[in-house]
Design an enzyme around this catalytic site. Structure first.
Site, PDB file in Angstrom:
ATOM      1  N   SER A 141       0.850  -1.185   0.000  1.00 53.59           N
ATOM      2  CA  SER A 141       0.000   0.000   0.000  1.00 53.59           C
ATOM      3  C   SER A 141       0.884   1.233   0.000  1.00 53.59           C
ATOM      4  O   SER A 141       1.948   1.232   0.634  1.00 53.59           O
ATOM      5  CB  SER A 141      -0.886   0.022   1.242  1.00 53.59           C
ATOM      6  OG  SER A 141      -1.500   1.295   1.406  1.00 53.59           O
ATOM      7  N   TYR A 157      -0.871  -0.517  10.634  1.00 56.33           N
ATOM      8  CA  TYR A 157      -1.045  -0.936   9.245  1.00 56.33           C
ATOM      9  C   TYR A 157       0.020  -0.333   8.334  1.00 56.33           C
ATOM     10  O   TYR A 157       0.677  -1.036   7.555  1.00 56.33           O
ATOM     11  CB  TYR A 157      -2.441  -0.554   8.741  1.00 56.33           C
ATOM     12  CG  TYR A 157      -2.643  -0.871   7.278  1.00 56.33           C
ATOM     13  CD1 TYR A 157      -2.870  -2.177   6.875  1.00 56.33           C
ATOM     14  CD2 TYR A 157      -2.590   0.129   6.308  1.00 56.33           C
ATOM     15  CE1 TYR A 157      -3.046  -2.483   5.528  1.00 56.33           C
ATOM     16  CE2 TYR A 157      -2.755  -0.168   4.977  1.00 56.33           C
ATOM     17  CZ  TYR A 157      -2.985  -1.470   4.592  1.00 56.33           C
ATOM     18  OH  TYR A 157      -3.140  -1.775   3.253  1.00 56.33           O
TER      19      TYR A 157
END
Length: 234
Positions: A141, A157
């Site tokens: 990501s 995350y």
């Protein structure tokens, strides 16, 4: 090596993982649907087969050494590994604000998003090294980019994806003299349960860059981070 190539997608029962399985099947791969939930895995395989895919289920909990080892033993060949399984982690009540980070949340996220990738990759490497054109794609990501620093602050995350990108480069270095090509892919902001289905991109659009990296030519790039537009700053 002759015969149909086999691809394993972890977390393939839904969202981007399922779209990856669909895409690889449409390219002629036999697809192993890796998922830990028996019912969801079976439903995903049934749906893929109904669409004409050559697919089978593979019981796989990326956080379990026993599960991963058993999955590796059950395969007789592997040409593509897509490390897609990942979690966002709990972020209620400041659990992922950096200054109030819940370390249990951090441990849980890292166990799936980082340790899980290493666990699966290392277990599957002996199979991949027997392939003519083995590829590994790590689903990352741009929230893990130290340059872009995109999205909300989700310290567990985002840092897990930064660490995942680091492992992509480390694997690329370690496997430089082999045919195994390893890269990271950023799918973009995709409408899945991960985003509350409130995002502009479809799972198929999110899967596109990973499918490209999964089928790179033998002289393709190694140890890099890509999205649809090209290289992502790290």
């Amino acid at each position: 090596m002759n015969g149909t190539k086999t691809a394993l997608v972890t977390g393939a029962n839904k969202g981007i993982g399922f779209a990856l399985a669909q895409g690889l099947a449409s390219m002629g791969f036999t697809v192993a649907v890796g998922a830990r939930d028996d019912d969801r895995r079976a439903a995903a395989v049934a749906r893929l087969r109904a669409e004409g895919a050559d697919a089978f289920g593979l019981a796989l909990d990326v956080t379990s050494d026993t599960s991963v080892a058993a999955a590796a033993r059950s395969l007789d060949r592997l040409d593509v590994l897509v490390n897609n399984a990942g979690i966002a982690g709990d972020f209620a009540g400041g659990a992922q604000e950096t200054t109030t980070l819940d370390l249990d949340v951090l441990r849980t996220v890292l166990d799936t998003n980082v340790f899980g990738v290493v666990r699966v990759t290392n277990a599957m490497l002996p199979l991949l090294l027997r392939s003519d054109s083995p590829r590994i794609v790590n689903m990352s990501s741009n929230m893990g980019s130290l340059t872009l620093r995109t999205g909300p602050v989700l310290a567990a995350y985002a840092s897990s994806k930064t660490m995942l990108n680091s492992f992509t480069t480390l694997y690329a270095r370690s496997l430089a003299e082999t045919p195994v090509i390893v890269n990271s892919a950023c799918p973009g902001y995709v409408a899945t349960d991960f985003t509350g289905f409130n995002a502009p991109r479809t799972p198929a659009e999110g899967a596109a860059i990973a499918l490209k990296l999964a089928t790179l030519p033998d002289d393709g790039p190694r140890g890099a981070f890509f999205d649809d537009a090209g290289t992502v700053p790290w």
